[in-house]
Scaffold this active site. Structure first.
Site, PDB file in Angstrom:
ATOM      1  N   LYS A  12      90.132  18.322   0.539  1.00  0.00           N
ATOM      2  CA  LYS A  12      91.513  18.808   0.393  1.00  0.00           C
ATOM      3  C   LYS A  12      91.551  19.575  -0.920  1.00  0.00           C
ATOM      4  O   LYS A  12      91.681  18.992  -1.999  1.00  0.00           O
ATOM      5  CB  LYS A  12      92.469  17.614   0.361  1.00  0.00           C
ATOM      6  N   GLU A  65      87.759  11.300 -11.534  1.00  0.00           N
ATOM      7  CA  GLU A  65      87.572  12.178 -12.707  1.00  0.00           C
ATOM      8  C   GLU A  65      88.965  12.637 -13.099  1.00  0.00           C
ATOM      9  O   GLU A  65      89.553  13.484 -12.417  1.00  0.00           O
ATOM     10  CB  GLU A  65      86.708  13.398 -12.345  1.00  0.00           C
ATOM     11  N   GLU A  85      98.383  15.190 -22.528  1.00  0.00           N
ATOM     12  CA  GLU A  85      97.575  16.338 -22.098  1.00  0.00           C
ATOM     13  C   GLU A  85      98.486  17.506 -21.725  1.00  0.00           C
ATOM     14  O   GLU A  85      99.375  17.374 -20.884  1.00  0.00           O
ATOM     15  CB  GLU A  85      96.743  15.941 -20.869  1.00  0.00           C
ATOM     16  N   CYS A 114      89.223  20.257 -18.180  1.00  0.00           N
ATOM     17  CA  CYS A 114      89.506  18.848 -18.493  1.00  0.00           C
ATOM     18  C   CYS A 114      88.813  18.422 -19.776  1.00  0.00           C
ATOM     19  O   CYS A 114      89.264  17.519 -20.457  1.00  0.00           O
ATOM     20  CB  CYS A 114      89.075  17.967 -17.342  1.00  0.00           C
TER      21      CYS A 114
HETATM   22  P1  NAD Z   1      96.712  17.065  -9.685  1.00  0.00           P
HETATM   23  O1  NAD Z   1      96.436  15.634  -9.896  1.00  0.00           O
HETATM   24  O2  NAD Z   1      98.104  17.534  -9.748  1.00  0.00           O
HETATM   25  O3  NAD Z   1      96.167  17.526  -8.251  1.00  0.00           O
HETATM   26  C1  NAD Z   1      94.834  17.362  -7.875  1.00  0.00           C
HETATM   27  C2  NAD Z   1      94.745  17.272  -6.362  1.00  0.00           C
HETATM   28  O4  NAD Z   1      95.382  16.090  -5.918  1.00  0.00           O
HETATM   29  C3  NAD Z   1      95.418  18.420  -5.626  1.00  0.00           C
HETATM   30  O5  NAD Z   1      94.609  18.789  -4.539  1.00  0.00           O
HETATM   31  C4  NAD Z   1      96.713  17.801  -5.152  1.00  0.00           C
HETATM   32  O6  NAD Z   1      97.256  18.412  -4.009  1.00  0.00           O
HETATM   33  C5  NAD Z   1      96.255  16.392  -4.841  1.00  0.00           C
HETATM   34  N1  NAD Z   1      97.297  15.372  -4.825  1.00  0.00           N
HETATM   35  C6  NAD Z   1      98.419  15.314  -5.579  1.00  0.00           C
HETATM   36  N2  NAD Z   1      99.117  14.184  -5.294  1.00  0.00           N
HETATM   37  C7  NAD Z   1      98.401  13.504  -4.354  1.00  0.00           C
HETATM   38  C8  NAD Z   1      98.583  12.285  -3.658  1.00  0.00           C
HETATM   39  N3  NAD Z   1      99.638  11.500  -3.892  1.00  0.00           N
HETATM   40  N4  NAD Z   1      97.661  11.912  -2.751  1.00  0.00           N
HETATM   41  C9  NAD Z   1      96.572  12.670  -2.519  1.00  0.00           C
HETATM   42  N5  NAD Z   1      96.352  13.858  -3.130  1.00  0.00           N
HETATM   43  C10 NAD Z   1      97.244  14.264  -4.051  1.00  0.00           C
HETATM   44  O7  NAD Z   1      95.790  17.830 -10.723  1.00  0.00           O
HETATM   45  P2  NAD Z   1      95.722  19.401 -11.000  1.00  0.00           P
HETATM   46  O8  NAD Z   1      97.005  19.816 -11.638  1.00  0.00           O
HETATM   47  O9  NAD Z   1      95.262  20.075  -9.775  1.00  0.00           O
HETATM   48  O10 NAD Z   1      94.541  19.488 -12.083  1.00  0.00           O
HETATM   49  C11 NAD Z   1      94.724  19.326 -13.458  1.00  0.00           C
HETATM   50  C12 NAD Z   1      94.386  17.920 -13.884  1.00  0.00           C
HETATM   51  O11 NAD Z   1      93.069  17.590 -13.465  1.00  0.00           O
HETATM   52  C13 NAD Z   1      94.361  17.724 -15.389  1.00  0.00           C
HETATM   53  O12 NAD Z   1      94.923  16.471 -15.685  1.00  0.00           O
HETATM   54  C14 NAD Z   1      92.871  17.711 -15.738  1.00  0.00           C
HETATM   55  O13 NAD Z   1      92.529  17.031 -16.913  1.00  0.00           O
HETATM   56  C15 NAD Z   1      92.322  17.037 -14.531  1.00  0.00           C
HETATM   57  N6  NAD Z   1      90.901  17.362 -14.356  1.00  0.00           N
HETATM   58  C16 NAD Z   1      89.973  16.400 -14.635  1.00  0.00           C
HETATM   59  C17 NAD Z   1      88.625  16.686 -14.518  1.00  0.00           C
HETATM   60  C18 NAD Z   1      87.564  15.668 -14.830  1.00  0.00           C
HETATM   61  O14 NAD Z   1      86.400  15.914 -14.491  1.00  0.00           O
HETATM   62  N7  NAD Z   1      87.886  14.567 -15.446  1.00  0.00           N
HETATM   63  C19 NAD Z   1      88.230  17.971 -14.109  1.00  0.00           C
HETATM   64  C20 NAD Z   1      89.215  18.915 -13.843  1.00  0.00           C
HETATM   65  C21 NAD Z   1      90.558  18.607 -13.962  1.00  0.00           C
HETATM   66  O1  6OD Z   2      80.473  20.408 -15.286  1.00  0.00           O
HETATM   67  C1  6OD Z   2      80.879  19.569 -14.481  1.00  0.00           C
HETATM   68  O2  6OD Z   2      80.117  18.996 -13.677  1.00  0.00           O
HETATM   69  C2  6OD Z   2      82.302  19.231 -14.425  1.00  0.00           C
HETATM   70  N1  6OD Z   2      82.646  18.271 -13.547  1.00  0.00           N
HETATM   71  C3  6OD Z   2      83.187  19.863 -15.226  1.00  0.00           C
HETATM   72  C4  6OD Z   2      84.553  19.549 -15.292  1.00  0.00           C
HETATM   73  C5  6OD Z   2      85.409  20.335 -15.957  1.00  0.00           C
HETATM   74  C6  6OD Z   2      86.800  20.040 -15.996  1.00  0.00           C
HETATM   75  O3  6OD Z   2      87.672  20.853 -15.957  1.00  0.00           O
END
Ligand code: NAD
Ligand code: 6OD
Length: 488
Positions: free
Chosen positions: A180, A256, A392, A290
């Site tokens: 998704k 993550e 964040e 992230c």
């Molecule tokens: P988000 O949590 O809003 O959405 C992520 C995904 O989850 C989307 O596909 C969304 O449609 C889906 N989603 C939302 N609510 C849901 C539910 N109740 N059930 C199932 N699916 C659901 O995140 P975003 O805004 O897309 O991304 C930004 C965030 O992601 C930031 O907090 C960032 O730090 C984090 N992030 C973390 C990592 C990591 O590796 N730790 C990497 C990239 C981004």
């Molecule tokens: O490099 C990666 O494997 C990874 N998961 C990066 C994540 C970046 C977050 O925005």
């Protein structure tokens, strides 16, 4: 420009939906309409999960590791052959500069399939011999089997990279997936379906359902009882909702999540390396990484010099069209996210920040005025309790504070609910390593940032995640480890 249609990819075929419901996909550079996305309802999500379950019992479940690895290699080759298609799709969805997408997003999208080939081919399990009380022998050994159907829920910031980072190891281990993608970035996950068919990945192994979270494809997928495990990248709050869904049926999760990452700059650092690297960690991908830095702590003797140098760098981050060679920074992902970032800019001012640079929307040419632009922003002077130091933002911004001792900075860095990443800058490698081992995060870089060796563990501590992905660590989630005890 031709209006595009983004269809669900289920059992090897592109399908619309029963409901006729669509939503818009917009280009954040100018907010123009790219096309419409067919939202998957319960019937489409169910069809995708059933196709994935059937594929496990069909050809995919029977092929050898060697054959699977040939397909993984073919996927990487085909992504690279269609590099330009992926590049155009990713850039249209995200607005990120060409140099970034072509050096990071798309090559890593391909590499994420290749890197798990060697790992899965050489992965071993334990075996032990023992004597039984009646004088016989027993051999006990481990076998790793695929976990089953994996629900893959992805964010929008590095769409292809983060999705294949999960799909690569999932397929290497013999699972099937239902992806998704984020509603903001449906394109590359959809395109990957063509690549799967082109290289001969059996139908039903890779499925894509489009939509949102609650009461849409995301929730329908994570609540589905025939999904055997859920891997999620996104906000911590969303992770909490997904864990609740996964609790029904006791399905394992890999999480993550968000971060509020610090950079620690010691006075004995290589100043230019520190400034250049912190510029990247704060502003690359418009701060939507992230692992990005939003809290910078600088040892007092070089504090003023560092703030002045980072200010110059921030002001040189020219915003513009992705394919313009002069462009250093793109827009943020959406109008909604722009409003969120700007609300933090306003909060920082209200809470008494000194705005060193930025703080608003850049003046853009008429064609880009409707885009989702925000200025790279630096603050100083806030207490550690301020919103932009504790929460964040996920935008191109940071607060810079001075520090006087290792203990003081260690305490400040660790006083946060997140624990994803840190970057430390010092030429005293002993000091940097002591600091690294004291910081409660999953990932620390010393004199670098976002330098990746894909064989190593990736993931967050505290509220930044559960589990580790990368190399052999991915197999902890993507396989089920069974033990067989033989008496003879
Ligand atoms: P988000 O949590 O809003 O959405 C992520 C995904 O989850 C989307 O596909 C969304 O449609 C889906 N989603 C939302 N609510 C849901 C539910 N109740 N059930 C199932 N699916 C659901 O995140 P975003 O805004 O897309 O991304 C930004 C965030 O992601 C930031 O907090 C960032 O730090 C984090 N992030 C973390 C990592 C990591 O590796 N730790 C990497 C990239 C981004
Ligand atoms: O490099 C990666 O494997 C990874 N998961 C990066 C994540 C970046 C977050 O925005």
């Amino acid at each position: 420009m031709n209006m595009k249609e983004f269809l669900n990819f289920i059992n090897g075929e592109y399908i619309k939906n029963a409901s006729g419901k669509t939503f818009d996909n917009r280009n954040p550079v100018d907010n123009s309409l790219i096309g419409k996305v067919y939202e998957a309802g319960r019937p489409e999500v169910n069809a995708a999960v059933m196709a994935a379950q059937a594929a496990l019992k069909g050809d995919w479940g029977r092929i050898s590791v060697t054959e699977r690895c040939k397909l993984l290699d073919a996927l990487a080759v085909e992504i690279n052959r269609r590099f330009d298609d992926f590049l155009q799709a990713e850039i249209a969805d995200t607005g990120k500069p060409h140099h970034l997408a072509s050096h990071v997003d798309i090559p890593r999208g391909a590499a994420n399939f290749q890197v798990f080939i060697d790992t899965i081919k050489s992965a071993s399990t334990e075996s032990f011999n023992m004597r039984t009380p009646d004088g016989k022998t027993a051999l006990s050994y481990g076998v790793r089997v695929p976990r089953g159907v994996i629900g893959v829920i992805c964010p929008w910031n590095l769409p292809l990279l983060l999705m294949t980072w999960k799909v690569g190891p999932a397929l290497a281990c013999g699972n099937t997936v239902v992806v998704k993608p984020s509603e903001e970035t449906p394109a590359t996950a959809t395109l990957l379906g063509e690549v799967m068919n082109a290289v001969g990945v059996p139908k039903g192994v890779y499925n894509v359902v489009h939509g949102f979270g609650p009461d849409s494809a995301g929730a329908f997928l994570t609540e589905h009882p025939d999904v055997d495990g859920i891997t999620f990248t996104g906000e911590t709050r969303t992770g909490t909702a997904i864990m609740k869904a996964a609790a029904e049926g006791i399905r394992p999760v890999s999480m993550e999540l968000g971060g509020k990452n610090a950079a620690v700059v010691f006075a004995d650092c290589d100043f230019q390396v520190a400034v250049d690297t912190v510029t990247r960690s704060c502003f690359e991908n418009a701060g939507q990484v992230c692992l990005g830095t939003e809290r910078v702590y600088v040892e007092r003797p070089i504090f003023d010099k560092f703030v002045a140098a980072l200010k110059l760098k921030a002001e040189a981050m020219t915003p513009g069209q992705p394919f313009d060679a002069a462009t250093k920074i793109g827009p943020v992902i959406s109008k909604e996210h722009q409003a969120k970032v700007l609300s933090y800019y306003a909060k920082a001012r209200e809470e008494g920040a000194t705005v060193v640079t930025g703080g608003g929307v850049p003046d853009m040419p008429a064609a880009l005025k409707d885009g989702c632009w925000v200025q790279p922003t630096i603050w100083t002077g806030l207490p550690e309790t301020a919103s932009v130091i504790t929460e964040e933002v996920f935008g191109p911004c940071c607060h810079i504070a001075p520090f006087d001792s290792d203990e003081e900075v260690l305490g400040k860095v660790n006083t946060n609910r997140y624990g994803l990443a840190t970057a430390i800058f010092s030429q005293d490698i002993g000091r940097a390593n002591r600091m690294a081992q004291g910081i409660r995060v999953g990932l620390t870089w010393i004199n670098s940032w976002f330098l990746r060796d894909l064989r190593t563990s990736f993931g967050g501590s505290k509220q930044s995640g559960i589990g580790r992905e990368g190399g052999l660590h991915s197999f902890e989630f993507y396989t089920d480890l069974r033990n067989v005890m033989v008496k003879f």
